[in-house]
Design a protein around this motif. Sequence first.
Motif, short mmCIF file in Angstrom:
data_model
loop_
_atom_site.label_atom_id
_atom_site.label_comp_id
_atom_site.label_asym_id
_atom_site.label_seq_id
_atom_site.Cartn_x
_atom_site.Cartn_y
_atom_site.Cartn_z
N PHE A 1 7.81 -2.61 -7.43
CA PHE A 1 8.14 -2.80 -6.25
C PHE A 1 6.81 -3.61 -5.52
CE2 PHE A 1 11.82 0.49 -6.30
CZ PHE A 1 12.07 -0.78 -7.56
N GLY A 2 5.72 -2.11 -5.45
CA GLY A 2 4.32 -2.84 -5.15
C GLY A 2 3.90 -4.08 -5.46
N MET B 1 0.72 -1.13 0.37
CA MET B 1 0.22 -0.46 0.22
C MET B 1 0.80 1.28 -0.03
SD MET B 1 -3.28 0.93 -0.21
CE MET B 1 -4.62 2.23 0.62
N LEU B 2 1.74 1.62 0.54
CA LEU B 2 3.15 2.10 0.61
C LEU B 2 3.25 2.39 -0.45
CD1 LEU B 2 4.53 1.83 4.24
CD2 LEU B 2 2.91 3.72 3.44
N PHE B 3 3.83 1.40 -1.51
CA PHE B 3 4.45 1.80 -2.65
C PHE B 3 3.06 2.78 -3.20
CE2 PHE B 3 7.72 -0.90 -1.44
CZ PHE B 3 8.87 -0.61 -2.14
N ALA B 4 1.93 2.07 -3.36
CA ALA B 4 0.96 2.12 -4.03
C ALA B 4 0.76 3.66 -3.74
CB ALA B 4 -0.51 1.44 -4.15
N LEU B 5 0.36 4.31 -3.06
CA LEU B 5 0.08 5.59 -2.56
C LEU B 5 1.35 6.26 -2.92
CD1 LEU B 5 -0.89 5.71 1.74
CD2 LEU B 5 -2.19 4.99 -0.64
N SER B 6 2.57 6.23 -2.94
CA SER B 6 3.54 7.17 -3.43
C SER B 6 3.79 6.85 -4.97
CB SER B 6 4.49 6.19 -3.10
OG SER B 6 4.54 4.89 -2.72
N PHE B 7 2.54 5.67 -4.38
CA PHE B 7 2.96 5.56 -6.76
C PHE B 7 1.91 7.16 -6.90
CE2 PHE B 7 -0.36 5.53 -10.48
CZ PHE B 7 0.45 4.51 -11.46
N LEU B 8 0.63 7.35 -6.13
CA LEU B 8 -0.21 8.46 -7.04
C LEU B 8 0.29 9.50 -6.30
CD1 LEU B 8 -3.43 8.06 -4.41
CD2 LEU B 8 -3.08 7.51 -6.88
N LEU B 9 0.88 9.56 -5.41
CA LEU B 9 2.00 11.06 -5.43
C LEU B 9 3.31 11.43 -6.55
CD1 LEU B 9 2.64 14.08 -3.45
CD2 LEU B 9 4.20 12.57 -2.26
N LEU B 10 3.67 10.53 -6.43
CA LEU B 10 5.02 10.96 -7.78
C LEU B 10 4.29 10.59 -9.28
CD1 LEU B 10 6.98 8.06 -6.41
CD2 LEU B 10 7.28 10.72 -5.94
#
Lengths: 538, 200
Positions: free
Chosen positions: A404-405, A352-361
Amino acid sequence: MMPQQPTPSSFWNDTGKTGITAWIFSTDHKRIGLLYFYSVLGFFLIAVVLGLLLRIELMAPGRTIMGAQSYNALFTVHGVIMVFLFIIPGFPGAFGNLVMPIQIGARDVAFPRLNLFSWWLYMLGAGIIITALFTGGGPPDTGWTFYVPFSARTGTNVSLAVFGVFIIGFSSILTGLNFVTTIHRLRAEGMGWTRLPLFVWSLYATAWVQILATPILGITLALVIAERMLGTGLFDSARGGDPLMYQHLFWIYSHPAVYIMILPAMGVISEIIPVFSRKPVFGYKMIAFSSVAIAAAGSLVWGHHMFTSGMSDTAILVFSFLTFVVAIPSAIKVFNWVATLYKGSISLEAPMLFALSFLLLFSIGGLTGLILGAAATDIHVHDTQFVVGHFHYVIFGGSGFAFFGAMHYWLPKFYGRRYAEKPALLAWGLLFTGFNITYFCMMVLGMKGMPRRYYDYLPEFAPLNLASTVGSWLLAIGLVLLLVNLFRGLLWGEPFTGNPWGGATLEWSIATPPPTENFEEEPVVTHGPYDFKGTGIP
Amino acid sequence: MSEPLHRDKAGATLGMWLFLFTELILFGGLFLLYAVYLARYPHEFAVGGKELNVVFGAVNTIVLLTSSLLAAMAVTAIQRDQKTVSVRLLLGTIGCAMIFMGIKYVEWSAKFGHDIYPGSKRLMAGPPGESVFFSLYYLTTGLHGLHVLIGGTLLGFVAVRVQQGKIDSANYSWLENGALYWHLVDLIWIFIFPLYYLIL
């Protein structure tokens, strides 16, 4: 790599064959998926090292660790490997193969032998590219775009490298047509088009891009070889040809290729976010159709790479407009993901952290893309470090983080063991911090006017370049930690059985690791992919 | 475990059609260049087109159309389980392919004899548009010739399998897809012939 005690009936051990031939001649989609996964991961790591070396060279003005020619070769090879050997085959080849047939309730892809053949073609192409680095006139120094007239004239080993890319394109086409046929023909009973997991939808759209765009790359690269070997002169302005035609042909493929890189990543995000929000995805149909819309509209925007190349103003305006059109389906996806999070029961585990950082990046990458897509602002930042920063925000911050996610989300399913959570979170933190330092500095440098691909720069750019290089070290440490923790876990970690994430797609309904045949009997699908109530999962 | 459990003929046909699309688009790149350069050098293209021998082109068109007919008949024959007829028709197709390549060889040789090939003295000295025209001509017909060779080899392979009885009326996807590929080779020539030999 085998888990120590695989369950008796899994795809790891019931083929009756052992050793490497049980893998490299296997037509099981899961084995081919892992073959692809480890191949692309290997090339990814090589290209990461090259990227780190590039950053060290740019740490200070003037010569730092290498000469100008090595620098040219290094950024070319970094780009060629990352684009053609890692991220284009990465999602369809690795996770598409591993997960897609299970998600649609099939026991394999439509053409299993063709699937294996496409991995072999990939390895053949990769081998040719690697050979090109060490033979002939040395590694190509044209940049991954192989622009004429330089690529037609340079003495480096462009022809062989380009031929390797041609073979890899063929492999990509075969994967695409295999997936389209699979998704049309092999869906289980009850798996209607609106019950397809969104990862499958994204692969479907991607596969069409692979089929329709890649042949143009093939003919373009063949023309470069003909230009070099036969002297056809089709791109040589002295003989009536037009170098601009090369750029058109190249980007007719290579812009849609960006969507081969990002669409499946969006599919991964569409899987992870609902599962870790414990909430059905918001706007399923819009996310599904926006994948197709991105694939379609994205095929018509290639000219935005050429605003300063000498196209007519009309062409620039049309391509600029179409570029803005692509932003619409992309934004639809982002808003739907955010709406899925709203009032969800969010659990911040590694995927989930990788998915959320996807949203931002990805949002940063997408919005800076509009700066490049607008003709007026593009003139200012064209061919600067800003472009490099933007591209890495989309492809590394977007696709890379999604990759990575996906590794954290799906690989435990196939190994039956999982990674340790805390080091995974730490690795994510390092990657996220290092990533932003590295590439945000590049975007600022570009705004200040530092060109891309330059070996040397003015002293005023030194502080930000130094910061960017230090960021790349954080990134590297995070990456090493991520891989060590993940693979230690997959081999020796806690057992991973059942459905710990609480996913409602079909791969979570079968044994872990999956049996060779995937399903004991042909599944009948009775609920949607994000219908968490229907699965009885709390 | 490696063999598919069931044969999906519709799936095999779908996959083949998708592959044919990719072949069309491969040639599409060359047709795109043709369109752009024709618009830029209409006069030089006309002069270049006059150099090409319409008789050779027309005979080759008839040869390829005949070969496509024979390939289609081979499929019909196998549907009726007429193995020998099917093999003979396939051999006829391959024979046509050889005639096509023979004529192509004569045609190219003549051009080479007239000092017309990429980088030749005559083309280097002439107007740039003519060099572009002949480069495109050689690349397009060359790529097409390569496809004739690939298609002919594929049909030869299929003919052997028909002869061995591995392809029959219950399972003729290989033959049908081979014939589809051959029709594609034919179809592309149907575009090349007028574009280079007739309309200029």
